[in-house]
Design an enzyme around this catalytic site. Structure first.
Site, PDB file in Angstrom:
ATOM      1  N   ASP A 243      35.946 -34.087  40.624  1.00 16.37           N
ATOM      2  CA  ASP A 243      36.278 -33.047  39.654  1.00 16.37           C
ATOM      3  C   ASP A 243      35.007 -32.325  39.195  1.00 16.37           C
ATOM      4  O   ASP A 243      34.028 -32.266  39.941  1.00 16.37           O
ATOM      5  CB  ASP A 243      37.030 -33.693  38.475  1.00 16.37           C
ATOM      6  CG  ASP A 243      38.072 -32.762  37.881  1.00 16.37           C
ATOM      7  OD1 ASP A 243      37.681 -31.676  37.423  1.00 16.37           O
ATOM      8  OD2 ASP A 243      39.261 -33.118  37.846  1.00 16.37           O
TER       9      ASP A 243
ATOM     10  N   HIS B  94      37.368 -29.825  32.676  1.00 17.38           N
ATOM     11  CA  HIS B  94      38.470 -30.300  33.516  1.00 17.38           C
ATOM     12  C   HIS B  94      38.295 -31.772  33.897  1.00 17.38           C
ATOM     13  O   HIS B  94      39.216 -32.583  33.766  1.00 17.38           O
ATOM     14  CB  HIS B  94      38.507 -29.407  34.757  1.00 17.38           C
ATOM     15  CG  HIS B  94      39.708 -29.556  35.625  1.00 17.38           C
ATOM     16  ND1 HIS B  94      39.730 -30.401  36.708  1.00 17.38           N
ATOM     17  CD2 HIS B  94      40.918 -28.954  35.600  1.00 17.38           C
ATOM     18  CE1 HIS B  94      40.908 -30.311  37.314  1.00 17.38           C
ATOM     19  NE2 HIS B  94      41.646 -29.433  36.655  1.00 17.38           N
TER      20      HIS B  94
ATOM     21  N   SER C 254      47.153 -30.547  37.627  1.00 15.91           N
ATOM     22  CA  SER C 254      45.872 -31.226  37.435  1.00 15.91           C
ATOM     23  C   SER C 254      45.981 -32.343  36.411  1.00 15.91           C
ATOM     24  O   SER C 254      45.275 -33.348  36.513  1.00 15.91           O
ATOM     25  CB  SER C 254      44.834 -30.243  36.880  1.00 15.91           C
ATOM     26  OG  SER C 254      44.148 -29.616  37.905  1.00 15.91           O
TER      27      SER C 254
END
Ligand SMILES: *[C@@H]1O[C@H](CO)[C@@H](O)[C@H](O)[C@H]1NC(C)=O
Ligand SMILES: *[C@@H]1O[C@H](CO)[C@@H](O)[C@H](O)[C@H]1NC(C)=O
Ligand SMILES: *[C@@H]1O[C@H](CO)[C@@H](O)[C@H](O)[C@H]1NC(C)=O
Ligand SMILES: *[C@@H]1O[C@H](CO)[C@@H](O)[C@H](O)[C@H]1NC(C)=O
Ligand SMILES: *[C@@H]1O[C@H](CO)[C@@H](O)[C@H](O)[C@H]1NC(C)=O
Ligand SMILES: *[C@@H]1O[C@H](CO)[C@@H](O)[C@H](O)[C@H]1NC(C)=O
Ligand SMILES: CC(=O)N[C@H]1CO[C@H](CO)[C@@H](O)[C@@H]1O
Length: 776
Positions: free
Chosen positions: A146, A224, A561
């Protein structure tokens, strides 16, 4: 739905066409995939030896006068064999003919699966709220590929955690803002990869002369990765909230697990060659599960051998490492699911039982419940002028553009100080852009009419924002027409718990069937992906911070996600209770015990209130507690996957390279045979109604009590005849495996996809096997 990303993609694609001829000679980054790196003796080459071999191969095709290009961007040699390098199209094509090479393809740019959900938002804590897990004491390691990690987040506190498992071979890479001491017994590893940039500064296909290291460290600058990592394996943090919203305990799916971060992405996306390197490293380091909330665009999906995630996941699977991926946010159209290889656990997204309401009150006192997350400072006691954006158009701008609040379409003199109503009749511009457009024009607030996305609350930060459906939108527009001086106010968001129905498949969640092959039912399962509360980077430049508040340590995000690390966490949780279970057993357990009913006891629905089908939700919403005790599991072996490759149509030579063995394909290999792969769901892509029944075989393994007897029940739509035999499966000490056949006969069935399920039950366990049958 066309997102702004896709739009940009098209622009890029067409400008490439313009410069077609020069582009062909200009070197760009390619991935050269050479199969499995394990040799027949089970060992792999040492790193220098492998690199040398790769360089030798390169030097055979790069002209000597360009020897400065003779270097590898990445070299893969742990589980995967191959490299990435700067090549011209001609060199790439000559390499692809090389005996040792499986495939050569341009290094793709993959997107984080929240690209659309920068627009989205909401909250939750760990796997389904309210569930308490039994004590799991184990050392499962979850690798997250990520954007990096914010190690100071309380979610990564290692208090009370035991020694790091001795099998761990990973590293904690240092950087300017990341010290070895940032790793601990929870965050046991952190790697980062060099990000390449072209002269325009955008992320790129890797010009080695222009290496940029925006932050040369595993630290997250996007948010994220921190969010996904804490959702998968964060510890429980009490009193977590997003500025008071969704207050509660934030907890990962497997709080006892260890986390290793592989920072392969930046805000702009991730290069495929780097993801492949990260997967290779994660396998070498000794992770058990890899969580990847990233994917190719569903439009540009090509083939498993041109997809770095599919290639990496294949080798991970071969080494016993499970790979869980998001299915993408390109829904609700069919054929949009990505990461759909049978060796990938593909996740769809749903809402949870909470909502974020931001009420609009009109000047006449009429309230409308909109949805949004906002920290509006407006109150009920004062209203502001209200106007329809279509009436605020800039000179010579069509009112259709203004009504959709396109960039440049509004006259800021007319907009300033007003609450503006925008429509979403044309989905080319995302709501994030619309908000920026009206905010820049000094509007007081934004009411967005958007029937389809209203269920996915958007984080407008401190800007007053509310999103309403078509009905409320019509009423608001009618009110504007009915009075000379329309006014309104937008109240701050309130969190509404206990929303029904939930779960509901998210509007944006990518749908099956898979575009590469329909013979495997995809997505596999659904998990929460709307309004997920998890750790974030507490930086004011990244998220808008309400006046007078400190940056939040948690944030609400939406997207597949967010759903993916829920499944990775659930898988880690099951592995921590059943350390001996293989990836395919865990995947099967999560699939066959998934629930298909909602919190009203009714079948799960999609966002337009129709019953959700397996192309929308896979086997259903994961239920990790039930998955601990599934009764029976489908084991999918590496050989099954090699047969898949044969049936899919790859040459035996390629499959031998990939497997590192002298595996042989059956002489008769048809795509149709994939349906017989021992997968925990069934997909028949073409059932000819006029022909005889199609029979598929499955084998189940008993993981419940030694002596057990299961009987089958079938739920099939009217007209589709489904028979299962034997009717009973009997297990004993002597036999813990049993096979059954299911036949499908579609003479009187409705054309198109028919969905149903076969359920084996022993009175305690229900082993639900979903099927999708396309009757032609
Ligand atoms: C890398 O970029 C620089 C500057 O744009 C350019 O001069 C050089 O030719 C590029 N190298 C390659 C291999 O594309
Ligand atoms: C959470 O907040 C409440 C009220 O602000 C406080 O009473 C409680 O002690 C806090 N709990 C923890 C674990 O900090
Ligand atoms: C709301 O906050 C903005 C700045 O963020 C300020 O300009 C405005 O006056 C405030 N409005 C009210 C009603 O307090
Ligand atoms: C409001 O008035 C405009 C212009 O007269 C008209 O086109 C529109 O249909 C009206 N909308 C509603 C909801 O009445
Ligand atoms: C929900 O399902 C129905 C029936 O399959 C379908 O027509 C509709 O388009 C679906 N809605 C969404 C948002 O996918
Ligand atoms: C190749 O096949 C032979 C005979 O079928 C077998 O004995 C041998 O072990 C195989 N080698 C590998 C590397 O699988
Ligand atoms: C629910 C919630 O947190 N609402 C907030 C919206 O923003 C205002 C202004 O910052 C806060 O006072 C509210 O608490």
């Amino acid at each position: 739905m066309a997102s702004i990303q896709k739009l940009l993609f098209f622009v890029t694609a067409s400008s490439l066409l313009l410069y077609g001829t020069t582009a062909a000679q200009k070197p760009q980054s390619y991935i050269v995939y050479m199969g499995s790196s394990s040799k027949s003796n089970g060992e792999s080459d040492t790193e220098p030896a492998a690199e040398l071999a790769h360089l030798q191969l390169l030097s055979s095709i790069i002209p000597s006068e360009e020897s400065q290009r003779l270097s590898l961007i990445h070299s893969y040699n742990h589980a995967i064999k191959g490299f990435s390098a700067m090549l011209t199209e001609k060199e790439a094509s000559s390499l692809s003919g090389h005996e040792k090479v499986v495939s050569v393809f341009p290094d793709p740019v993959l997107q984080l699966h929240t690209t659309r959900s920068w627009d989205f938002l909401d909250s939750e804590s760990g796997i389904r709220s309210g569930i308490k897990y039994p004590q799991a004491s184990s050392d499962v390691i979850i690798g997250i590929i990520d954007t990096g990690i914010w190690p100071e987040s309380p979610s990564f506190n290692d208090e009370g955690m035991g020694e790091i498992p001795s099998r761990w071979k990973g590293v904690c890479m240092e950087g300017s803002d990341f010290k070895k001491s940032n790793c601990n017994r929870k965050l046991i590893g952190a790697r980062y990869y060099t990000i390449f940039s072209d002269s325009t500064g955008s992320k790129s296909r890797g010009n080695r002369t222009h290496v940029i290291r925006p932050i040369g460290s595993p630290r997250d600058s996007v948010g994220h990765g921190t969010h996904t990592a804490s959702t998968a394996g964060g510890v429980a943090v009490a009193n977590a909230s997003y500025y008071g919203l969704a207050h509660g305990t934030a907890r990962g799916g497997s709080p006892s697990s260890r986390i290793a971060m592989y920072k392969a992405c930046s805000l702009g996306g991730c290069s495929g060659s780097t993801i492949l390197k990260a997967i290779d490293d994660a396998i070498k380091d000794g992770v058990d599960i890899i969580s990847i909330s990233i994917g190719m665009s569903s439009i540009f999906q090509s083939d498993f051998l041109n997809d770095p995630i599919a290639i990496g996941a294949f080798h991970a699977n071969q080494m016993g490492v499970m790979v869980v991926c998001s299915g993408g946010n390109d829904g609700p159209d069919p054929y949009t699911v990505v990461n759909s290889a049978p060796w990938i656990f593909t996740v769809a997204a749903s809402n949870i039982d909470r909502d974020f309401r931001s009420t609009v009150v009109l000047g006449n006192g009429q309230p409308f419940q909109g949805s949004a997350i906002n920290f509006s400072n407006l109150t009920r006691s004062k209203t502001y002028p209200l106007a329809f954006a279509g009436a605020l158009a800039a000179v010579s701008t069509p009112s259709s553009e203004a009504s959709n609040c396109y960039p440049g379409s509004l006259d800021s003199k007319k907009v300033a100080g007003k609450i503006v109503v925008c429509m979403d009749t044309d989905p080319m511009v995302s709501r994030r852009i619309k908000k920026l457009v009206v905010e820049a024009a000094k509007a007081k607030g934004l009411i967005l009419i958007d029937e389809s996305e209203k269920g996915v609350p958007f984080d407008a930060g401190v800007f007053p924002f509310s999103e309403v459906g078509d009905m409320a939108g019509y009423q608001i527009l009618k009110y504007i027409n009915s009075t000379k001086n329309p006014t309104a106010t937008i109240l701050p968001t309130v969190h509404v718990p206990g929303v029904r129905p939930a779960p509901v498949v998210a509007y944006f969640s990518s749908r099956g069937p898979g575009g590469i092959t329909e013979t495997i039912l995809k997505p596999d399962v659904t998990a929460p992906g709307i309004g997920i509360l998890a750790a974030i980077i507490p930086r004011s430049d990244v998220i808008s911070v309400p006046v007078g508040k400190k940056p939040s340590k948690f944030a609400l995000k939406s997207g597949t996600s967010m759903a993916c690390p829920h499944v990775a966490g659930a898988a880690a949780f099951i592995k921590s209770v059943h350390p001996g279970w293989t990836s395919s057993m865990i995947k099967s357990a999560l699939m066959t015990t998934a629930t298909t009913s909602n919190n009203m006891g009714k079948p799960l629905t999609n966002s337009t209130d129709s019953f959700a089908n397996p192309h929308e939700m896979g086997s259903g919403e994961i239920n990790p507690i039930s998955a601990l005790n599934p009764g029976l599991v489908y084991e999918t072996s590496t050989d099954d996957l090699l047969y898949f490759l044969c049936y899919y149509g790859y040459k035996e030579k390629i499959i031998r390279s990939m497997s590192g063995t002298n595996f042989s394909c059956p002489s008769n290999s048809l795509e149709d045979f994939i349906t017989d792969l021992n997968y925990p769901s069934i997909s028949i892509t073409k059932l000819d109604g006029r022909r005889a029944a199609r029979t598929v075989t499955r084998t189940v393994t008993n993981v419940g009590s030694t002596n057990a007897m299961y009987t089958a029940t079938v739920h099939a739509p009217k007209g589709l005849l489904v028979k299962v035999w034997p009717e009973r499966l009997v297990f004993s000490r002597a036999s813990h495996k049993a096979s059954f056949k299911a036949s499908f006969y579609g003479k009187t069935a409705t054309r198109g996809y028919n969905f149903g399920h076969v359920t084996w039950s022993d009175g305690i366990h229900s082993v639900r096997t979903v099927f999708a049958v396309n009757v032609v």
